[in-house]
Design a protein around this motif. Structure first.
Motif, PDB file in Angstrom:
ATOM      1  N   GLU A 105     -44.671  80.886  59.629  1.00 48.74           N
ATOM      2  CA  GLU A 105     -44.889  82.291  59.963  1.00 48.74           C
ATOM      3  C   GLU A 105     -44.363  82.604  61.363  1.00 48.74           C
ATOM      4  OE1 GLU A 105     -46.109  84.850  58.339  1.00 48.74           O
ATOM      5  OE2 GLU A 105     -46.589  83.841  56.466  1.00 48.74           O
ATOM      6  N   ILE A 106     -44.556  81.662  62.290  1.00 49.48           N
ATOM      7  CA  ILE A 106     -44.052  81.862  63.654  1.00 49.48           C
ATOM      8  C   ILE A 106     -42.536  81.970  63.637  1.00 49.48           C
ATOM      9  CG2 ILE A 106     -43.849  80.801  65.941  1.00 49.48           C
ATOM     10  CD1 ILE A 106     -46.605  79.576  65.490  1.00 49.48           C
ATOM     11  N   GLU A 107     -41.886  81.115  62.850  1.00 53.56           N
ATOM     12  CA  GLU A 107     -40.431  81.190  62.749  1.00 53.56           C
ATOM     13  C   GLU A 107     -39.984  82.490  62.087  1.00 53.56           C
ATOM     14  OE1 GLU A 107     -39.194  77.752  60.646  1.00 53.56           O
ATOM     15  OE2 GLU A 107     -39.724  76.339  62.257  1.00 53.56           O
ATOM     16  N   ASN A 108     -40.751  82.936  61.075  1.00 59.50           N
ATOM     17  CA  ASN A 108     -40.376  84.178  60.388  1.00 59.50           C
ATOM     18  C   ASN A 108     -40.585  85.416  61.260  1.00 59.50           C
ATOM     19  OD1 ASN A 108     -39.720  82.707  58.099  1.00 59.50           O
ATOM     20  ND2 ASN A 108     -41.739  82.942  57.181  1.00 59.50           N
ATOM     21  N   ASP A 110     -39.752  85.705  64.282  1.00 64.83           N
ATOM     22  CA  ASP A 110     -38.604  85.908  65.177  1.00 64.83           C
ATOM     23  C   ASP A 110     -37.654  86.980  64.629  1.00 64.83           C
ATOM     24  OD1 ASP A 110     -39.527  84.043  66.945  1.00 64.83           O
ATOM     25  OD2 ASP A 110     -38.436  82.378  66.029  1.00 64.83           O
ATOM     26  N   LEU A 111     -37.521  87.051  63.309  1.00 61.80           N
ATOM     27  CA  LEU A 111     -36.633  88.055  62.723  1.00 61.80           C
ATOM     28  C   LEU A 111     -37.125  89.482  62.982  1.00 61.80           C
ATOM     29  CD1 LEU A 111     -34.198  88.825  60.989  1.00 61.80           C
ATOM     30  CD2 LEU A 111     -35.654  88.548  58.961  1.00 61.80           C
ATOM     31  N   PRO A 112     -38.415  89.824  62.692  1.00 63.32           N
ATOM     32  CA  PRO A 112     -38.882  91.177  63.044  1.00 63.32           C
ATOM     33  C   PRO A 112     -38.777  91.471  64.536  1.00 63.32           C
ATOM     34  CG  PRO A 112     -40.409  90.153  61.514  1.00 63.32           C
ATOM     35  CD  PRO A 112     -39.431  89.103  61.906  1.00 63.32           C
ATOM     36  N   LEU A 113     -39.055  90.488  65.369  1.00 64.93           N
ATOM     37  CA  LEU A 113     -38.929  90.714  66.813  1.00 64.93           C
ATOM     38  C   LEU A 113     -37.496  91.071  67.191  1.00 64.93           C
ATOM     39  CD1 LEU A 113     -41.149  87.923  68.433  1.00 64.93           C
ATOM     40  CD2 LEU A 113     -41.521  90.373  68.522  1.00 64.93           C
ATOM     41  N   PHE A 154     -50.632  83.176  66.551  1.00 68.18           N
ATOM     42  CA  PHE A 154     -50.214  82.118  65.645  1.00 68.18           C
ATOM     43  C   PHE A 154     -49.911  80.832  66.409  1.00 68.18           C
ATOM     44  CE2 PHE A 154     -48.589  84.791  61.813  1.00 68.18           C
ATOM     45  CZ  PHE A 154     -49.899  85.169  61.581  1.00 68.18           C
ATOM     46  N   THR A 155     -49.258  80.967  67.560  1.00 67.76           N
ATOM     47  CA  THR A 155     -48.934  79.783  68.364  1.00 67.76           C
ATOM     48  C   THR A 155     -50.206  79.095  68.840  1.00 67.76           C
ATOM     49  OG1 THR A 155     -46.892  80.868  69.101  1.00 67.76           O
ATOM     50  CG2 THR A 155     -47.646  78.975  70.366  1.00 67.76           C
ATOM     51  N   CYS A 253     -54.809  89.175  57.919  1.00 67.19           N
ATOM     52  CA  CYS A 253     -55.020  90.381  58.737  1.00 67.19           C
ATOM     53  C   CYS A 253     -53.775  90.713  59.536  1.00 67.19           C
ATOM     54  CB  CYS A 253     -56.211  90.163  59.673  1.00 67.19           C
ATOM     55  SG  CYS A 253     -57.810  90.046  58.836  1.00 67.19           S
ATOM     56  N   ALA A 254     -53.114  89.673  60.067  1.00 59.25           N
ATOM     57  CA  ALA A 254     -51.896  89.917  60.849  1.00 59.25           C
ATOM     58  C   ALA A 254     -50.805  90.514  59.958  1.00 59.25           C
ATOM     59  CB  ALA A 254     -51.413  88.615  61.482  1.00 59.25           C
ATOM     60  N   ARG A 255     -50.662  89.971  58.744  1.00 60.04           N
ATOM     61  CA  ARG A 255     -49.656  90.528  57.823  1.00 60.04           C
ATOM     62  C   ARG A 255     -49.966  91.989  57.517  1.00 60.04           C
ATOM     63  NH1 ARG A 255     -50.624  85.620  54.731  1.00 60.04           N
ATOM     64  NH2 ARG A 255     -49.074  84.017  55.269  1.00 60.04           N
ATOM     65  N   ASN A 256     -51.256  92.270  57.243  1.00 57.31           N
ATOM     66  CA  ASN A 256     -51.627  93.659  56.937  1.00 57.31           C
ATOM     67  C   ASN A 256     -51.391  94.573  58.133  1.00 57.31           C
ATOM     68  OD1 ASN A 256     -52.441  92.908  54.358  1.00 57.31           O
ATOM     69  ND2 ASN A 256     -54.545  92.530  54.979  1.00 57.31           N
TER      70      ASN A 256
END
Length: 430
Positions: A105-108, A110-113, A154-155, A253-256
């Motif tokens: 999830e942390i790696e994923n 990076d794309l939205p950021l 997440f980290t 919750c973070a995804r939502n």
């Protein structure tokens, strides 16, 4: 006795007959005493032997029972700890999978950021008055902060999961070591339980009672250690389960939250596109009105200039008339109504000419102002079109954040046009 008869005799002292009888009595007396003592010893030996046989048999029975109980207790504790070890291994695998999923999830994230930062950079390229702190800009920055906070959370959770795995590995090592010790203890006790008097490899061990191991502990201490190890394993399992569920809930919750913020950002972008398109249409309408007004004002200026030119010819004619009448002779050079009328006409024409010149200057100034306004409107229209293209580009850039198929349209731009009901203003791509 004759003199020639000789006898032989040992050179020892001889005893008398009473002494002989006395010695016989003493020997008989001693024999009776020793027989009585021997009988007593024999009876005592039989009694002690029987007692010791019975004692040895019961001691062996009791110790065998103790060994059986000890093997049973050790086996029970071993089974309990083995079951805890299996649960612990399963929990370690599940926590490791949860940690790996969190790291993914942390790696994923990076794309939205990267996409949000790119959208902010794209919108910063807007020009002129379109470079505003609008709702879309606020929502983009809120989304950027939210995703950055989620990444940090997440980290931290991944780090905490790594520490929790280390604790679980430590408990696993303790359980494995204790189970191995118990297996060895059970093997030794079972071998002792199966040992009998005819077994091999038996010998005297003279120092078994005098020598004690320094690390030997009492039974109460051993039982307390087993109970504390069981409580430790149960506590770590409970804590790990709670921690893993908290990680899962946090991720959901973070995804939502991210999805809700993405929807809010997309809505504000679509709203901003609609507002920009509406303002652009308004500016185009204003441009048409200004162009029409400039055209009409230009024609009016032309007419005014023609009128001024015509008034100039009339002034020349009237002044020429007055000049000609100045050459009358004698008493004919009088101020009559004609002269007064011509002079009044000259004054009226000069005033009209001045008024026309003033109106023409004002009209030309107004025309210039309209022309400057038209240039500003054109620039504003160009800025609005650029801003519109920028926001549409942002939506297209953010389309990769939407994994589900929400529409049968070819791209997110067409979808946003339909959602904002702007099909007539922005035609769909063919």
């Amino acid at each position: 006795m004759a003199k020639f008869v000789s006898t032989y005799q040992k050179p020892l002292p001889h005893i008398s007959l009473p002494d002989w009888y006395a010695k016989q009595w003493m020997l008989r007396r001693s024999a009776d005493i020793r027989r009585v003592e021997a009988c007593q010893l024999r009876n005592s030996g039989k009694s002690i032997r029987s007692e010791r046989d019975v004692t040895t048999k019961w001691d062996t029975y009791r110790n065998n029972a103790r060994l059986i109980d000890r093997v049973t207790e050790s086996s029970r504790w071993k089974d309990t700890l083995t079951d805890l070890l299996q649960k612990l291994l399963i929990e370690i695998c599940m926590l490791r999978d949860e940690k790996a999923d969190t790291e993914k999830e942390i790696e994923n994230i990076d794309l939205p950021l990267r996409i949000i930062s790119e959208c902010i950079s794209i919108r910063n390229c807007r020009r002129g008055t379109e470079l505003t702190y609008d709702e879309a800009d606020v929502e983009l920055k809120k989304e950027l902060c939210a995703i950055a906070n989620v990444k940090e959370s997440f980290t931290n959770k991944a780090q905490a999961a790594w520490e929790k795995l280390n604790h679980l590995e430590d408990v696993k090592f303790k359980l494995s070591t204790d189970i191995e010790d118990k297996n060895e203890t059970i093997r030794i006790d079972r071998e002792n339980l199966e040992m009998n008097d005819t077994c091999v490899n038996m010998s005297y061990k003279p120092r078994t009672l005098t020598t004690e191991k320094t690390d030997s502990i009492t039974y109460e201490t051993w039982l307390d250690r087993c109970q504390r190890l069981q409580m430790l394993a149960d506590k770590e399992l409970s804590d790990s389960y709670t921690f893993r569920e908290a990680m899962r809930v946090m991720k959901e919750c973070a995804r939502n939250d991210i999805k809700a913020q993405q929807d809010a950002t997309d809505y504000t972008l679509r709203k901003r596109i609609y507002q920009t398109q509406k303002a652009r249409n308004e500016m185009e309408w204003q441009k048409l009105k200004v162009q029409k007004e400039m055209e009409m004002l230009g024609k009016e200026i032309t007419e005014l200039e023609k009128s001024l030119m015509n008034k100039t010819k009339v002034v020349k004619r009237v002044e020429t008339r007055l000049e000609n009448r100045a050459f009358r002779l004698g008493s004919e050079l009088c101020t009559d109504e004609v002269e007064l009328g011509l002079k009044n006409e000259v004054l009226q024409l000069k005033q009209t000419k001045e008024d026309l010149i003033q109106i023409i200057e004002h009209a030309k100034a107004s025309y210039n102002n309209l022309e400057s306004l038209l240039i500003r409107i054109d620039k504003n229209l160009d800025d609005k079109q650029h801003s519109l293209n920028t926001d549409v580009m942002c939506l297209d850039t953010r389309s990769v954040l939407k994994t589900e198929d929400k529409s049968s349209l070819l791209n997110e731009t067409n979808r946003n046009i339909v959602l904002t009901h702007m099909e007539k203003e922005i035609p769909l791509e063919s």
